[in-house]
Design an enzyme around this catalytic site. Sequence first.
Site, PDB file in Angstrom:
ATOM      1  N   TYR A 482       0.826  -1.210   0.000  1.00 19.14           N
ATOM      2  CA  TYR A 482       0.000   0.000   0.000  1.00 19.14           C
ATOM      3  C   TYR A 482       0.864   1.266   0.000  1.00 19.14           C
ATOM      4  O   TYR A 482       0.825   2.061  -0.927  1.00 19.14           O
ATOM      5  CB  TYR A 482      -0.915   0.030   1.230  1.00 19.14           C
ATOM      6  CG  TYR A 482      -1.945  -1.077   1.312  1.00 19.14           C
ATOM      7  CD1 TYR A 482      -2.179  -1.947   0.257  1.00 19.14           C
ATOM      8  CD2 TYR A 482      -2.689  -1.258   2.468  1.00 19.14           C
ATOM      9  CE1 TYR A 482      -3.125  -2.956   0.350  1.00 19.14           C
ATOM     10  CE2 TYR A 482      -3.645  -2.257   2.567  1.00 19.14           C
ATOM     11  CZ  TYR A 482      -3.854  -3.106   1.509  1.00 19.14           C
ATOM     12  OH  TYR A 482      -4.790  -4.092   1.607  1.00 19.14           O
ATOM     13  N   SER A 483       1.636   1.468   1.055  1.00 17.46           N
ATOM     14  CA  SER A 483       2.315   2.752   1.285  1.00 17.46           C
ATOM     15  C   SER A 483       3.395   3.033   0.248  1.00 17.46           C
ATOM     16  O   SER A 483       4.068   2.127  -0.250  1.00 17.46           O
ATOM     17  CB  SER A 483       2.934   2.774   2.676  1.00 17.46           C
ATOM     18  OG  SER A 483       1.928   2.704   3.665  1.00 17.46           O
ATOM     19  N   GLU A 597     -11.249  -6.107   9.077  1.00 19.90           N
ATOM     20  CA  GLU A 597     -10.127  -6.569   9.894  1.00 19.90           C
ATOM     21  C   GLU A 597      -9.808  -5.626  11.043  1.00 19.90           C
ATOM     22  O   GLU A 597      -9.442  -6.067  12.120  1.00 19.90           O
ATOM     23  CB  GLU A 597      -8.889  -6.715   9.000  1.00 19.90           C
ATOM     24  CG  GLU A 597      -7.666  -7.267   9.710  1.00 19.90           C
ATOM     25  CD  GLU A 597      -7.845  -8.698  10.190  1.00 19.90           C
ATOM     26  OE1 GLU A 597      -7.064  -9.133  11.043  1.00 19.90           O
ATOM     27  OE2 GLU A 597      -8.777  -9.362   9.717  1.00 19.90           O
ATOM     28  N   GLU A 730      -3.657   9.376  14.217  1.00 16.42           N
ATOM     29  CA  GLU A 730      -4.208  10.688  13.877  1.00 16.42           C
ATOM     30  C   GLU A 730      -5.280  10.551  12.784  1.00 16.42           C
ATOM     31  O   GLU A 730      -6.339  11.191  12.848  1.00 16.42           O
ATOM     32  CB  GLU A 730      -3.088  11.625  13.413  1.00 16.42           C
ATOM     33  CG  GLU A 730      -2.184  12.120  14.531  1.00 16.42           C
ATOM     34  CD  GLU A 730      -1.279  11.025  15.085  1.00 16.42           C
ATOM     35  OE1 GLU A 730      -0.915  11.102  16.271  1.00 16.42           O
ATOM     36  OE2 GLU A 730      -0.938  10.086  14.328  1.00 16.42           O
TER      37      GLU A 730
END
Length: 745
Positions: A482-483, A597, A730
């Site tokens: 993903y990142s 999940e 956050e």
Amino acid sequence: MGEAINARAAERALLRDSLRGFLAHHWPAAEAPARQADAVALAAAWQGLGRQGLTALGGDPDLGGVAELMVAMQELGRAACPLPLADAFLAQRALAGAAGQAAELRDLLAAGRVCVALALGRRDGDDAAGTLSLTDGGVTGTLRFVPSGATHVLAATDDADTLVLVACDAHAVTRASTPTLGTHGYDQISMVCCKVAWALPSALPIADLARLRRLALLAHAHGAARRAFEMAVDYAKERHQFGRAIGSFQAIQHKLANCLIDLTGVELVITHAAQLADAGDATWRHFVAAGVSFGGPALRRVSLETHHTFGAIGYAEEHEAPRHFRSVHLDTLAMGGVRRARAELATRLLDETGGRLPRHDLGEAGNALRDEVGTWLAAHWSGERKAKFDARPFHDREFDAGFARAIGETGWIGLTWPREHGGQARTPIEQVAFMEEMERGEAPRIGASVQATALMLFGTPAQQHRYLPEILAGEAMHGMGYSEPQAGSDLAALKTSAVRDGGDWVINGQKIWTTTWWGKYMFLAARTDPAARPAHAGISMFIVPMDTPGIKVHPAATMYDGTFANIFYDNVRVPADALVGPENGGWKVLTSALATERGLVGGGIVLKVQHAFELFCGLVRSSALDGVPLHEDALVRERVAQIAAEIEVGRLMMMHCAQLAGSGETPPEAGAMSKVFSGELMERFGEAALEILGMRATLSQGAPGSIAHGRFEQGLRHSLMWVISIGTNEIQRSLIAQRGLGLPR
């Protein structure tokens, strides 16, 4: 059983709605300060509660038990109503089975014709509550913090589980108003050789009466804090500054998200303790102590943050918020407050149980599975095999292929999968049982739950047939790609591309912080429509075998001794059937799987903390500082109790998520709250463990003299990952504020 639980929940909802309506008419919050100082108004409201049948709670089992009392106390708190309904309930319980004048008192109390305050004096938990001695000449002493509306006091004497009844207008009684936090509501009552109507032993131990009263006051404080919080949320939606609603400011959103987490945690532990008390489960005392220990500071935080959100209007006396501020503080400080609750927790954990927390009743199926998994682990993951595994460095203990295949033979990897996919179709509560026992057995990770969920929800039959059996058998691990360098929590900004070329997709780009880089496959997010607006609309999901040409992996060590990798995809070619879900529909694939999940991610974290905490308590019991046993240190006992209370809140959030999932609900804010709370709890526990155990606890695995092979220092380093990964806390707070509270983006 489920139908009975739902029926009781429906009855409590009716009680809540009925009492809220009654109070809106007979005790409007806007008039609460004036009515609180008016004896006639207090008496009229009390008689109204009697007509509603509420003053009979505790005496008639058909009307309800402790759980119903908690609902009523929360509503009284919302209305800033100080009437001592909990005292009436406890008086009914304390005088159960009594005959004569005591039985007559119960009848008068049930009818709302007398208002009885329960005063425990020195047995209260706070020495300032007063003392009372009983002699042949009557009772002598002073009782403080007696509710102003009381007509009688049912008081405990100093030296026995004996209760005496004193009329507040008796000749030998002096009554004086004692303003608290700048408002009226409590009196001081002094007696000199005052004759009593009768003296009787309590049907409940005085200590249990005190515990139930603390729980009831916590519920009252929760109702007050919740009401003020809801007003603050509405205000944040309406109040504009700098051309925007203040609820769109991240600082306000995160402030209110924190409040919602605290309020949810307190409500869960109140409900759980009450239900255990009604069921006769002895652990209710532990959960009352945990609730008060966590709830006192949590509700006061909410009260303060509420006022910070309101700004100057919140401390104008005509505003409703100040009366809730007072109520929260008075309720949570009463009867020894947090200090007494944490003392009880410390005694249980460090002097009695060896640090073991009570196990949750997970129902017949959940309890049976927990036992079955424990027995299996004792046979297959113990002795020399486990010792050899534990001796490895941490980065080699994240996964064990042999163990994964052995677990695969049990079918437990697919515990909650539908049967059509080879699963066992068990409940989320049973999944919790499995997770708990795996953590207790210190077993390595298994499965690929996010990817399996995505395949079951969005995969083609061919994809399901190909990939799911491998996962189920423990033969294949999937990483999550993903990142990216410019797309961490903001995944919609990812740039890795996938371009259609004939019958294939060609992937180019870079992924970072990929943890399971050594897996057989990568569940990869890539942009398939660079012109799509909004940006997330152009993302698709792919399953990419990690042995595909063009993939370059650059592993990097993490500060917690694990590894992640930077992975480069250079013209990586995969077939068309690598696409999972629709083209450009990957955002739904990704977020749906994560939402399913994430509800249990927080549970997995808190179970890690629970297991480490129990080991830690054992070390505290066996360690000394300057020749003094560590478990006798007052500050250590305070800190241990604080962490224990927070673990209980985290466990209840986990259970709440599992129950929601079992009913078909997966609200993203519930999982986000669990993840935020548990991840930060792991950090707090790591800091506390090192602070208490000292410098020796900083010795890492392999260092001479290390404690528990460096478990606690490594746990602190590892805790940072849980706060940041799967969406930073956050980001989760913004989700909670926007999805859970409806604040503007």
